[in-house]
Design an enzyme around this catalytic site. Structure first.
Site, PDB file in Angstrom:
ATOM      1  N   ASP A  53       6.054 -28.445 -20.704  1.00 15.06           N
ATOM      2  CA  ASP A  53       7.259 -28.218 -21.525  1.00 15.06           C
ATOM      3  C   ASP A  53       6.917 -27.841 -22.973  1.00 15.06           C
ATOM      4  OD1 ASP A  53       8.519 -28.980 -19.241  1.00 15.06           O
ATOM      5  OD2 ASP A  53       9.306 -30.873 -20.004  1.00 15.06           O
ATOM      6  N   ARG A 121     -17.834 -29.953 -11.582  1.00 13.97           N
ATOM      7  CA  ARG A 121     -16.517 -29.841 -10.945  1.00 13.97           C
ATOM      8  C   ARG A 121     -16.189 -28.410 -10.510  1.00 13.97           C
ATOM      9  NH1 ARG A 121     -12.648 -33.631 -14.806  1.00 13.97           N
ATOM     10  NH2 ARG A 121     -13.589 -35.566 -14.115  1.00 13.97           N
ATOM     11  N   GLU A 206      -2.985 -33.114 -24.395  1.00 12.01           N
ATOM     12  CA  GLU A 206      -3.318 -32.044 -23.446  1.00 12.01           C
ATOM     13  C   GLU A 206      -2.525 -30.758 -23.691  1.00 12.01           C
ATOM     14  OE1 GLU A 206      -3.937 -33.501 -19.483  1.00 12.01           O
ATOM     15  OE2 GLU A 206      -3.932 -31.475 -18.639  1.00 12.01           O
ATOM     16  N   SER A 222     -10.735 -35.806 -23.025  1.00  6.82           N
ATOM     17  CA  SER A 222      -9.345 -35.548 -23.393  1.00  6.82           C
ATOM     18  C   SER A 222      -8.752 -36.699 -24.194  1.00  6.82           C
ATOM     19  CB  SER A 222      -8.510 -35.277 -22.153  1.00  6.82           C
ATOM     20  OG  SER A 222      -8.739 -36.286 -21.212  1.00  6.82           O
ATOM     21  N   LEU A 223      -9.060 -37.923 -23.810  1.00  4.76           N
ATOM     22  CA  LEU A 223      -8.482 -39.054 -24.534  1.00  4.76           C
ATOM     23  C   LEU A 223      -9.046 -39.133 -25.953  1.00  4.76           C
ATOM     24  CD1 LEU A 223      -8.261 -41.747 -21.714  1.00  4.76           C
ATOM     25  CD2 LEU A 223      -6.574 -40.085 -22.464  1.00  4.76           C
TER      26      LEU A 223
HETATM   27  C1  LIG Z   1      -5.661 -38.873 -12.436  1.00  3.52           C
HETATM   28  C2  LIG Z   1      -6.153 -38.540 -13.817  1.00  3.52           C
HETATM   29  C3  LIG Z   1      -7.295 -39.151 -14.321  1.00  3.52           C
HETATM   30  C4  LIG Z   1      -7.752 -38.857 -15.591  1.00  3.52           C
HETATM   31  N1  LIG Z   1      -8.860 -39.488 -16.073  1.00  3.52           N
HETATM   32  C5  LIG Z   1      -9.246 -39.265 -17.347  1.00  3.52           C
HETATM   33  C6  LIG Z   1     -10.355 -39.972 -17.917  1.00  3.52           C
HETATM   34  O1  LIG Z   1     -10.983 -40.786 -17.255  1.00  3.52           O
HETATM   35  N2  LIG Z   1     -10.697 -39.712 -19.199  1.00  3.52           N
HETATM   36  C7  LIG Z   1     -10.010 -38.799 -19.968  1.00  3.52           C
HETATM   37  O2  LIG Z   1     -10.354 -38.605 -21.133  1.00  3.52           O
HETATM   38  N3  LIG Z   1      -8.979 -38.112 -19.459  1.00  3.52           N
HETATM   39  C8  LIG Z   1      -8.572 -38.325 -18.173  1.00  3.52           C
HETATM   40  N4  LIG Z   1      -7.510 -37.628 -17.667  1.00  3.52           N
HETATM   41  C9  LIG Z   1      -6.785 -36.693 -18.526  1.00  3.52           C
HETATM   42  C10 LIG Z   1      -5.880 -37.492 -19.463  1.00  3.52           C
HETATM   43  O3  LIG Z   1      -5.309 -38.577 -18.771  1.00  3.52           O
HETATM   44  C11 LIG Z   1      -4.758 -36.609 -20.003  1.00  3.52           C
HETATM   45  O4  LIG Z   1      -5.289 -35.447 -20.535  1.00  3.52           O
HETATM   46  C12 LIG Z   1      -4.004 -37.375 -21.073  1.00  3.52           C
HETATM   47  O5  LIG Z   1      -3.382 -38.511 -20.528  1.00  3.52           O
HETATM   48  C13 LIG Z   1      -2.941 -36.497 -21.702  1.00  3.52           C
HETATM   49  O6  LIG Z   1      -2.303 -37.271 -22.667  1.00  3.52           O
HETATM   50  P1  LIG Z   1      -1.060 -36.698 -23.423  1.00  3.52           P
HETATM   51  O7  LIG Z   1      -0.574 -37.776 -24.328  1.00  3.52           O
HETATM   52  O8  LIG Z   1      -1.372 -35.365 -23.980  1.00  3.52           O
HETATM   53  O9  LIG Z   1       0.010 -36.448 -22.245  1.00  3.52           O
HETATM   54  P2  LIG Z   1       0.660 -37.487 -21.242  1.00  3.52           P
HETATM   55  O10 LIG Z   1      -0.090 -38.767 -21.180  1.00  3.52           O
HETATM   56  O11 LIG Z   1       0.903 -36.738 -19.982  1.00  3.52           O
HETATM   57  O12 LIG Z   1       2.040 -37.822 -21.933  1.00  3.52           O
HETATM   58  C14 LIG Z   1       3.019 -36.841 -22.078  1.00  3.52           C
HETATM   59  C15 LIG Z   1       4.335 -37.564 -22.370  1.00  3.52           C
HETATM   60  O13 LIG Z   1       5.314 -36.589 -22.741  1.00  3.52           O
HETATM   61  C16 LIG Z   1       6.506 -36.830 -21.998  1.00  3.52           C
HETATM   62  N5  LIG Z   1       7.177 -35.550 -21.827  1.00  3.52           N
HETATM   63  C17 LIG Z   1       6.737 -34.452 -21.179  1.00  3.52           C
HETATM   64  N6  LIG Z   1       7.635 -33.472 -21.232  1.00  3.52           N
HETATM   65  C18 LIG Z   1       8.672 -33.949 -21.973  1.00  3.52           C
HETATM   66  C19 LIG Z   1       9.917 -33.389 -22.401  1.00  3.52           C
HETATM   67  N7  LIG Z   1      10.274 -32.151 -22.087  1.00  3.52           N
HETATM   68  N8  LIG Z   1      10.740 -34.154 -23.135  1.00  3.52           N
HETATM   69  C20 LIG Z   1      10.404 -35.416 -23.460  1.00  3.52           C
HETATM   70  N9  LIG Z   1       9.245 -36.011 -23.092  1.00  3.52           N
HETATM   71  C21 LIG Z   1       8.401 -35.267 -22.354  1.00  3.52           C
HETATM   72  C22 LIG Z   1       6.043 -37.446 -20.696  1.00  3.52           C
HETATM   73  O14 LIG Z   1       7.066 -38.171 -20.073  1.00  3.52           O
HETATM   74  C23 LIG Z   1       4.879 -38.307 -21.163  1.00  3.52           C
HETATM   75  O15 LIG Z   1       5.331 -39.561 -21.578  1.00  3.52           O
HETATM   76  C24 LIG Z   1      -7.054 -37.908 -16.381  1.00  3.52           C
HETATM   77  C25 LIG Z   1      -5.913 -37.282 -15.892  1.00  3.52           C
HETATM   78  C26 LIG Z   1      -5.461 -37.588 -14.623  1.00  3.52           C
HETATM   79  C27 LIG Z   1      -4.223 -36.895 -14.105  1.00  3.52           C
END
Ligand SMILES: Cc1cc2nc3c(=O)[nH]c(=O)nc-3n(C[C@H](O)[C@H](O)[C@H](O)COP(=O)(O)OP(=O)(O)OC[C@H]3O[C@@H](n4cnc5c(N)ncnc54)[C@H](O)[C@@H]3O)c2cc1C
Length: 351
Positions: A53, A121, A206, A222-223
């Site tokens: 989004d 990978r 991300e 990523s974290l």
């Molecule tokens: C299974 C799995 C394992 C992983 N393991 C690792 C690991 O070991 N180490 C590592 O570094 N990374 C890992 N990753 C990657 C990492 O988890 C993600 O890159 C990271 O969580 C992304 O964080 P973020 O805050 O950017 O997004 P997210 O954690 O996805 O949070 C996005 C938030 O935005 C909200 N949102 C989205 N769209 C909208 C909208 N239109 N309006 C309002 N709210 C919205 C969602 O509800 C969510 O709360 C893993 C990913 C997966 C899927």
């Protein structure tokens, strides 16, 4: 990074999930942190909210978005048709000694790379993709049956328990697996302070493209990236927030002429079709003809969905579909202009 536009962000229009009305949320500073876009593919480890989004919104607002062609696929997601997100079988299981086999029991990854299951990978995913295309099967297997099970359970209790729940005994059965979209390396371009190319709009996590992952993310970065860049953003904003003026002369959302959607099937079917197009034509291995085909099919989805967007009341499903189409468009068009295979990107026509 130089600013591309003179545009400024004054907040966002947000759908109030209780009243179903669109509200104006005004702010001096806005930050996008909406996660990745793995839901554009049929198989993904990403949560259901990962519909790109923030990236799509930023692109529509003319922010710079790049590196979208670099989608990292995880080679070992559990194959469970119809389940999204796919359950992830951690890489550590291969590190622990598990083998990847085809239906005949062959460890085919060794044909591609002498490191076999321990290759990176993208190499393992590509080898599985090739095997699936050659055999016409929809999954391969991860074999843990030769491993010491007490120790395996100690290391991987969640995986063992999850498999058991769906009828797979990892001590005796091979685990069906398939590669799944796992990480969006590209996204909204930001500088070291997490600022996008639009004034007062920040992005972190991300959905952002910091450049830190290059063409292929290293696991766990990523974290780290999300924390460091969000911290930089907080420091930058704290230093300048008092010098930014607040604007409230922004028009309210105009929903005139829109009606409630008559059928949700128009949206759900398009989403499934979109995921099929992306999985079949724009996944691990791409080619010029597949990209061209994908683009022509995306144009149809784009036109149909824009029409719906103009005429029906906004819903999360409609917005997500619209955003996924934008994400697909960005992945396809940015793949088309890439002239060199690198990291998570591979086009057979580039050799
Ligand atoms: C299974 C799995 C394992 C992983 N393991 C690792 C690991 O070991 N180490 C590592 O570094 N990374 C890992 N990753 C990657 C990492 O988890 C993600 O890159 C990271 O969580 C992304 O964080 P973020 O805050 O950017 O997004 P997210 O954690 O996805 O949070 C996005 C938030 O935005 C909200 N949102 C989205 N769209 C909208 C909208 N239109 N309006 C309002 N709210 C919205 C969602 O509800 C969510 O709360 C893993 C990913 C997966 C899927």
């Amino acid at each position: 990074m130089t600013r591309r536009t003179e545009k400024t962000c004054y907040g966002a229009y947000a759908l109030n999930s209780k009243t179903k009305e669109i509200e104006r949320v005004l702010a001096k500073i806005t930050m996008l942190c909406s996660g990745g876009a793995g839901q554009v593919y049929g198989h993904t480890t990403n949560p259901i909210i990962a519909t790109g989004d923030g990236i799509a919104m930023a692109h529509r607002a003319k922010a710079l978005v790049s590196d979208m062609e670099f989608v990292q696929f995880h080679p070992t997601a559990l194959f469970e048709p119809g389940k999204s997100p796919s359950f992830l079988i951690s890489e550590a299981v291969r590190g622990f000694g598990a083998y990847i086999r085809n239906k005949k029991g062959e460890r085919f990854v060794l044909k591609t790379d002498e490191r076999g299951e321990l290759a990176s990978r993208d190499i393992v995913s590509k080898a599985i993709d090739k095997e699936l295309k050659v055999t016409g099967e929809n999954h391969v297997y991860l074999d843990c049956t030769h491993l010491e099970m007490d120790s395996f359970y100690q290391h991987f209790p969640n995986i063992t328990d999850y498999c058991k729940k769906i009828g797979i005994d990892v001590a005796k059965d091979w685990i069906p697996i398939v590669p799944a979209a796992h990480y969006t390396c590209g996204g909204i371009n930001v500088n070291m302070n997490s600022e996008t190319s639009i004034m007062n709009l920040y992005a972190a996590g991300e959905c952002s493209r910091t450049g830190l992952h290059g063409a292929n993310r290293l696991a766990s970065n990523s974290l780290l990236e999300a924390l460091v860049f969000a911290h930089h953003a907080a420091e930058d904003v704290t230093a300048k927030i008092n010098s930014i003026s607040f604007h409230d002369n922004i028009p309210a959302w105009n929903a005139e002429g829109t009606t409630d959607p008559e059928e949700l099937i128009l949206i759900t079917h398009s989403r499934k079709e979109l995921q099929t197009i992306m999985s079949d034509y724009v996944a691990i291995v791409r080619s010029n003809i597949r990209l061209k085909r994908a683009l022509s099919r995306l144009k149809i989805h784009y036109e149909e969905t824009e029409e719906l967007y103009k005429t029906t009341k906004i819903s999360p499903q409609l917005c997500e579909l619209r955003n996924l189409i934008t994400i697909a468009y960005l992945i396809v068009t940015q793949s088309m202009v890439r002239s060199e295979n690198k990291g998570a990107f591979y086009n057979v026509d580039l050799g």
